[in-house]
Motif scaffolding. Sequence first.
Motif, PDB file in Angstrom:
ATOM      1  N   GLY A  62     -47.651  -8.520 -14.130  1.00 52.70           N
ATOM      2  CA  GLY A  62     -48.636  -7.550 -13.680  1.00 52.70           C
ATOM      3  C   GLY A  62     -48.100  -6.615 -12.625  1.00 52.70           C
ATOM      4  O   GLY A  62     -48.701  -5.576 -12.341  1.00 52.70           O
ATOM      5  N   ALA A  63     -46.962  -6.956 -12.010  1.00 46.65           N
ATOM      6  CA  ALA A  63     -46.353  -6.098 -11.005  1.00 46.65           C
ATOM      7  C   ALA A  63     -45.424  -5.070 -11.633  1.00 46.65           C
ATOM      8  O   ALA A  63     -44.727  -4.363 -10.932  1.00 46.65           O
ATOM      9  CB  ALA A  63     -45.581  -6.943  -9.996  1.00 46.65           C
ATOM     10  N   ARG A  64     -45.432  -5.014 -12.956  1.00 46.34           N
ATOM     11  CA  ARG A  64     -44.592  -4.049 -13.680  1.00 46.34           C
ATOM     12  C   ARG A  64     -43.143  -4.168 -13.218  1.00 46.34           C
ATOM     13  O   ARG A  64     -42.463  -3.182 -12.958  1.00 46.34           O
ATOM     14  CB  ARG A  64     -45.134  -2.634 -13.482  1.00 46.34           C
ATOM     15  CG  ARG A  64     -46.562  -2.474 -13.945  1.00 46.34           C
ATOM     16  CD  ARG A  64     -47.141  -1.147 -13.557  1.00 46.34           C
ATOM     17  NE  ARG A  64     -46.688  -0.067 -14.449  1.00 46.34           N
ATOM     18  CZ  ARG A  64     -47.094   1.192 -14.321  1.00 46.34           C
ATOM     19  NH1 ARG A  64     -47.948   1.516 -13.369  1.00 46.34           N
ATOM     20  NH2 ARG A  64     -46.654   2.111 -15.157  1.00 46.34           N
ATOM     21  N   VAL A  65     -42.693  -5.407 -13.112  1.00 53.91           N
ATOM     22  CA  VAL A  65     -41.339  -5.675 -12.651  1.00 53.91           C
ATOM     23  C   VAL A  65     -40.333  -5.103 -13.653  1.00 53.91           C
ATOM     24  O   VAL A  65     -40.436  -5.333 -14.853  1.00 53.91           O
ATOM     25  CB  VAL A  65     -41.117  -7.193 -12.478  1.00 53.91           C
ATOM     26  CG1 VAL A  65     -39.655  -7.487 -12.193  1.00 53.91           C
ATOM     27  CG2 VAL A  65     -41.984  -7.709 -11.339  1.00 53.91           C
ATOM     28  N   ALA A  66     -39.359  -4.375 -13.127  1.00 53.92           N
ATOM     29  CA  ALA A  66     -38.338  -3.770 -13.970  1.00 53.92           C
ATOM     30  C   ALA A  66     -37.039  -4.570 -13.878  1.00 53.92           C
ATOM     31  O   ALA A  66     -36.936  -5.565 -13.155  1.00 53.92           O
ATOM     32  CB  ALA A  66     -38.112  -2.315 -13.551  1.00 53.92           C
ATOM     33  N   THR A  67     -36.026  -4.099 -14.593  1.00 51.59           N
ATOM     34  CA  THR A  67     -34.757  -4.823 -14.674  1.00 51.59           C
ATOM     35  C   THR A  67     -34.136  -5.035 -13.303  1.00 51.59           C
ATOM     36  O   THR A  67     -33.462  -6.040 -13.066  1.00 51.59           O
ATOM     37  CB  THR A  67     -33.781  -4.052 -15.588  1.00 51.59           C
ATOM     38  OG1 THR A  67     -34.383  -3.888 -16.875  1.00 51.59           O
ATOM     39  CG2 THR A  67     -32.472  -4.786 -15.747  1.00 51.59           C
ATOM     40  N   LYS A  68     -34.366  -4.126 -12.379  1.00 49.70           N
ATOM     41  CA  LYS A  68     -33.765  -4.226 -11.039  1.00 49.70           C
ATOM     42  C   LYS A  68     -34.191  -5.516 -10.335  1.00 49.70           C
ATOM     43  O   LYS A  68     -33.489  -6.019  -9.455  1.00 49.70           O
ATOM     44  CB  LYS A  68     -34.176  -3.013 -10.196  1.00 49.70           C
ATOM     45  CG  LYS A  68     -33.436  -2.876  -8.856  1.00 49.70           C
ATOM     46  CD  LYS A  68     -31.950  -2.639  -9.060  1.00 49.70           C
ATOM     47  CE  LYS A  68     -31.247  -2.270  -7.769  1.00 49.70           C
ATOM     48  NZ  LYS A  68     -31.569  -0.891  -7.322  1.00 49.70           N
ATOM     49  N   MET A  69     -35.333  -6.072 -10.714  1.00 48.36           N
ATOM     50  CA  MET A  69     -35.838  -7.287 -10.075  1.00 48.36           C
ATOM     51  C   MET A  69     -35.442  -8.553 -10.836  1.00 48.36           C
ATOM     52  O   MET A  69     -35.835  -9.650 -10.457  1.00 48.36           O
ATOM     53  CB  MET A  69     -37.368  -7.217  -9.972  1.00 48.36           C
ATOM     54  CG  MET A  69     -37.868  -6.103  -9.063  1.00 48.36           C
ATOM     55  SD  MET A  69     -37.642  -6.498  -7.320  1.00 48.36           S
ATOM     56  CE  MET A  69     -39.052  -7.577  -7.071  1.00 48.36           C
ATOM     57  N   CYS A  70     -34.683  -8.392 -11.911  1.00 49.45           N
ATOM     58  CA  CYS A  70     -34.287  -9.552 -12.718  1.00 49.45           C
ATOM     59  C   CYS A  70     -32.990 -10.126 -12.165  1.00 49.45           C
ATOM     60  O   CYS A  70     -31.909  -9.548 -12.346  1.00 49.45           O
ATOM     61  CB  CYS A  70     -34.109  -9.131 -14.178  1.00 49.45           C
ATOM     62  SG  CYS A  70     -33.546 -10.467 -15.248  1.00 49.45           S
ATOM     63  N   MET A  71     -33.088 -11.261 -11.481  1.00 55.53           N
ATOM     64  CA  MET A  71     -31.917 -11.855 -10.853  1.00 55.53           C
ATOM     65  C   MET A  71     -30.886 -12.343 -11.879  1.00 55.53           C
ATOM     66  O   MET A  71     -29.681 -12.212 -11.638  1.00 55.53           O
ATOM     67  CB  MET A  71     -32.341 -12.989  -9.919  1.00 55.53           C
ATOM     68  CG  MET A  71     -33.299 -12.560  -8.813  1.00 55.53           C
ATOM     69  SD  MET A  71     -32.736 -11.086  -7.926  1.00 55.53           S
ATOM     70  CE  MET A  71     -31.268 -11.716  -7.126  1.00 55.53           C
ATOM     71  N   PRO A  72     -31.296 -12.916 -13.019  1.00 57.34           N
ATOM     72  CA  PRO A  72     -30.283 -13.280 -14.014  1.00 57.34           C
ATOM     73  C   PRO A  72     -29.469 -12.082 -14.492  1.00 57.34           C
ATOM     74  O   PRO A  72     -28.261 -12.207 -14.723  1.00 57.34           O
ATOM     75  CB  PRO A  72     -31.117 -13.888 -15.153  1.00 57.34           C
ATOM     76  CG  PRO A  72     -32.320 -14.456 -14.463  1.00 57.34           C
ATOM     77  CD  PRO A  72     -32.632 -13.462 -13.381  1.00 57.34           C
ATOM     78  N   PHE A  73     -30.107 -10.920 -14.629  1.00 61.10           N
ATOM     79  CA  PHE A  73     -29.375  -9.722 -15.034  1.00 61.10           C
ATOM     80  C   PHE A  73     -28.376  -9.327 -13.949  1.00 61.10           C
ATOM     81  O   PHE A  73     -27.212  -9.031 -14.234  1.00 61.10           O
ATOM     82  CB  PHE A  73     -30.349  -8.576 -15.306  1.00 61.10           C
ATOM     83  CG  PHE A  73     -29.725  -7.374 -15.964  1.00 61.10           C
ATOM     84  CD1 PHE A  73     -29.743  -7.245 -17.340  1.00 61.10           C
ATOM     85  CD2 PHE A  73     -29.125  -6.383 -15.199  1.00 61.10           C
ATOM     86  CE1 PHE A  73     -29.159  -6.130 -17.952  1.00 61.10           C
ATOM     87  CE2 PHE A  73     -28.537  -5.281 -15.806  1.00 61.10           C
ATOM     88  CZ  PHE A  73     -28.556  -5.154 -17.182  1.00 61.10           C
ATOM     89  N   MET A  74     -28.820  -9.341 -12.694  1.00 60.67           N
ATOM     90  CA  MET A  74     -27.922  -8.996 -11.595  1.00 60.67           C
ATOM     91  C   MET A  74     -26.760  -9.977 -11.503  1.00 60.67           C
ATOM     92  O   MET A  74     -25.609  -9.584 -11.278  1.00 60.67           O
ATOM     93  CB  MET A  74     -28.681  -8.986 -10.269  1.00 60.67           C
ATOM     94  CG  MET A  74     -27.848  -8.478  -9.097  1.00 60.67           C
ATOM     95  SD  MET A  74     -28.378  -9.091  -7.491  1.00 60.67           S
ATOM     96  CE  MET A  74     -27.811 -10.798  -7.574  1.00 60.67           C
ATOM     97  N   ASP A  75     -27.051 -11.272 -11.696  1.00 60.82           N
ATOM     98  CA  ASP A  75     -25.985 -12.278 -11.629  1.00 60.82           C
ATOM     99  C   ASP A  75     -24.925 -12.032 -12.694  1.00 60.82           C
ATOM    100  O   ASP A  75     -23.737 -12.295 -12.475  1.00 60.82           O
ATOM    101  CB  ASP A  75     -26.578 -13.681 -11.805  1.00 60.82           C
ATOM    102  CG  ASP A  75     -27.152 -14.236 -10.504  1.00 60.82           C
ATOM    103  OD1 ASP A  75     -26.821 -13.703  -9.417  1.00 60.82           O
ATOM    104  OD2 ASP A  75     -27.918 -15.208 -10.563  1.00 60.82           O
ATOM    105  N   SER A  76     -25.331 -11.534 -13.855  1.00 60.83           N
ATOM    106  CA  SER A  76     -24.353 -11.263 -14.902  1.00 60.83           C
ATOM    107  C   SER A  76     -23.418 -10.128 -14.496  1.00 60.83           C
ATOM    108  O   SER A  76     -22.221 -10.146 -14.809  1.00 60.83           O
ATOM    109  CB  SER A  76     -25.061 -10.926 -16.219  1.00 60.83           C
ATOM    110  OG  SER A  76     -25.623  -9.632 -16.191  1.00 60.83           O
TER     111      SER A  76
END
Length: 255
Positions: A62-76
Amino acid sequence: MEIMENPLRISFTPAFLDYGDQLTPPEPAVKHVPEWYKSLAKHDKWNDDKHLHPVNNIGGDGARVATKMCMPFMDSLTAGYYYLLEDDLLVELDEDGRPTLSWSGGVMLIDKRPTIELPVPDNCHPIHYGWRMNWFYETPPGYSVLITHPLNRPELPFYTMSGIVESDIWGLPVFTAFFLKRGFQGIIPKGTPIFQIIPFKRDNWELEVKATQEELDKHDFKAENRRSMLYGYYKKTAWRKKLFGVLGVKGNIDE
């Protein structure tokens, strides 16, 4: 800079000494986070919570979280180390669209196989190239490395194949296969990440299917808990920072 306690160590040794600016040491991937990722917003188009009108019946989404908030993506993007291109690589196309690759320095950058044994990735030339490594690498006993295309970097004009090396025993420079994307011509700049080196501990694993109500309830409970926060539940409760640093340069290199 954050200090690591008792870090494991991966070492890189140049194929020849007194290399000056001919070779580029591998670097932590975190130093090469792409600009397109840095420019992303945290919530749809914004970085500020005031634009949000969340509906909590869908939890953190519901917070319209985008890719920037995805920690698994950042970790990659930041895992391990990048092997960097050691010279500008010029790609030219002839009248038939066939590429010619060249560089001005004296260090070997690429090679190519006379045959194609691998499936050619979509939208790539059917030419089996290989990055020429100029660094030995070594990990502690029991640790290997995954060598792969820079994770989540589809914008690069090539595609590097993957492999796992027992780098505690056999950390020799390898022929790292890659394919060049069709239509690209121009310069791939010196310092471009060409593959990612991620150390990991060798362990034996076996798969187990747990089809019980107890296991399902346990996981459903965790899934429902994310509704207790508007966003960032994974980062605040589960995520752990991974540090890949640099000890420093040893030996006479530029002296």
